[in-house]
Design a protein around this motif. Structure first.
Motif, PDB file in Angstrom:
ATOM      1  N   VAL A 177      47.581  39.402  62.327  1.00 18.12           N
ATOM      2  CA  VAL A 177      48.084  38.680  63.496  1.00 18.12           C
ATOM      3  C   VAL A 177      49.364  39.352  63.989  1.00 18.12           C
ATOM      4  O   VAL A 177      49.531  39.615  65.183  1.00 18.12           O
ATOM      5  CB  VAL A 177      48.334  37.185  63.154  1.00 18.12           C
ATOM      6  N   ARG A 178      50.269  39.661  63.058  1.00 20.20           N
ATOM      7  CA  ARG A 178      51.522  40.338  63.437  1.00 20.20           C
ATOM      8  C   ARG A 178      51.255  41.760  63.933  1.00 20.20           C
ATOM      9  O   ARG A 178      51.818  42.184  64.944  1.00 20.20           O
ATOM     10  CB  ARG A 178      52.482  40.356  62.254  1.00 20.20           C
ATOM     11  N   GLU A 179      50.412  42.489  63.222  1.00 23.74           N
ATOM     12  CA  GLU A 179      50.110  43.884  63.585  1.00 23.74           C
ATOM     13  C   GLU A 179      49.555  43.991  65.005  1.00 23.74           C
ATOM     14  O   GLU A 179      49.915  44.898  65.754  1.00 23.74           O
ATOM     15  CB  GLU A 179      49.096  44.465  62.592  1.00 23.74           C
ATOM     16  N   PHE A 180      48.685  43.050  65.373  1.00 27.47           N
ATOM     17  CA  PHE A 180      48.045  43.093  66.690  1.00 27.47           C
ATOM     18  C   PHE A 180      48.834  42.339  67.759  1.00 27.47           C
ATOM     19  O   PHE A 180      48.423  42.288  68.910  1.00 27.47           O
ATOM     20  CB  PHE A 180      46.614  42.553  66.607  1.00 27.47           C
ATOM     21  N   PRO A 219      33.266  48.848  70.563  1.00 21.66           N
ATOM     22  CA  PRO A 219      34.537  49.294  69.970  1.00 21.66           C
ATOM     23  C   PRO A 219      35.540  48.176  69.680  1.00 21.66           C
ATOM     24  O   PRO A 219      36.458  48.375  68.893  1.00 21.66           O
ATOM     25  CB  PRO A 219      35.103  50.245  71.017  1.00 21.66           C
ATOM     26  N   ASP A 220      35.359  47.021  70.302  1.00 24.51           N
ATOM     27  CA  ASP A 220      36.346  45.960  70.177  1.00 24.51           C
ATOM     28  C   ASP A 220      35.748  44.673  69.613  1.00 24.51           C
ATOM     29  O   ASP A 220      34.545  44.449  69.689  1.00 24.51           O
ATOM     30  CB  ASP A 220      36.976  45.647  71.539  1.00 24.51           C
ATOM     31  N   VAL A 221      36.627  43.850  69.080  1.00 20.68           N
ATOM     32  CA  VAL A 221      36.274  42.538  68.535  1.00 20.68           C
ATOM     33  C   VAL A 221      37.069  41.503  69.326  1.00 20.68           C
ATOM     34  O   VAL A 221      38.267  41.669  69.543  1.00 20.68           O
ATOM     35  CB  VAL A 221      36.644  42.456  67.032  1.00 20.68           C
ATOM     36  N   ALA A 247      40.737  49.263  64.021  1.00 23.60           N
ATOM     37  CA  ALA A 247      42.015  48.737  63.515  1.00 23.60           C
ATOM     38  C   ALA A 247      41.780  47.505  62.649  1.00 23.60           C
ATOM     39  O   ALA A 247      42.440  47.324  61.617  1.00 23.60           O
ATOM     40  CB  ALA A 247      42.954  48.415  64.672  1.00 23.60           C
ATOM     41  N   LEU A 248      40.835  46.655  63.046  1.00 25.42           N
ATOM     42  CA  LEU A 248      40.543  45.441  62.285  1.00 25.42           C
ATOM     43  C   LEU A 248      39.997  45.777  60.897  1.00 25.42           C
ATOM     44  O   LEU A 248      40.256  45.062  59.928  1.00 25.42           O
ATOM     45  CB  LEU A 248      39.557  44.558  63.043  1.00 25.42           C
TER      46      LEU A 248
END
Length: 131
Positions: free
Chosen positions: A24-27, A57-59, A110-111
């Motif tokens: 949560v912080r990273e994103f 590519p994304d979530v 990234a996830l």
């Protein structure tokens, strides 16, 4: 074959998984509607999560909040913008509020650096709310 073209069928992420606070912080995920701890929930369907990153590519995630009580007006997709559902958090039943206007995209690559927050779980009945 590069990682972006490979299937992600064995990834730990599924619809309804909650991101750990580090992710949560990273994103930079925030919920602009409240002051509680953000409870970011994956809303992308499992079939899209399983597709390789070249295709998907994304979530999609929604940074929700744990709220004090369940409002029946927001359960079972009665409201198009607000959803309340119950989840188990460390053995306690909690209510999570998601607002569709808060939806965000996170890079699947990234996830994959994180694992879901195993202190949260949703039963299959709750996951079928959109079907």
């Amino acid at each position: 074959m590069s990682g972006s073209r490979q299937s992600t069928r064995n990834m730990p992420w599924r619809q309804g998984c909650v991101l750990p606070q580090e992710a949560v912080r990273e994103f930079g995920l925030v919920n602009h509607e409240g002051n509680g701890e953000v409870c970011a929930v994956v809303i992308t369907h499992d079939c899209d999560l399983a597709s390789g990153t070249a295709v998907e590519p994304d979530v999609e995630v929604i940074p929700g909040l744990v709220v004090s009580e369940l409002n029946g007006n927001y359960t079972w997709a009665k409201s198009p913008r607000t959803l309340h559902f119950q989840a188990n958090h460390s053995g306690e039943l909690v209510v999570i509020e998601l607002l569709s206007t808060q939806k965000s995209l996170v890079s699947k690559d990234a996830l994959l650096a994180f694992n879901p927050d195993s202190s949260y779980s949703l039963d299959g009945h709750q996951l079928n709310v959109d079907r």
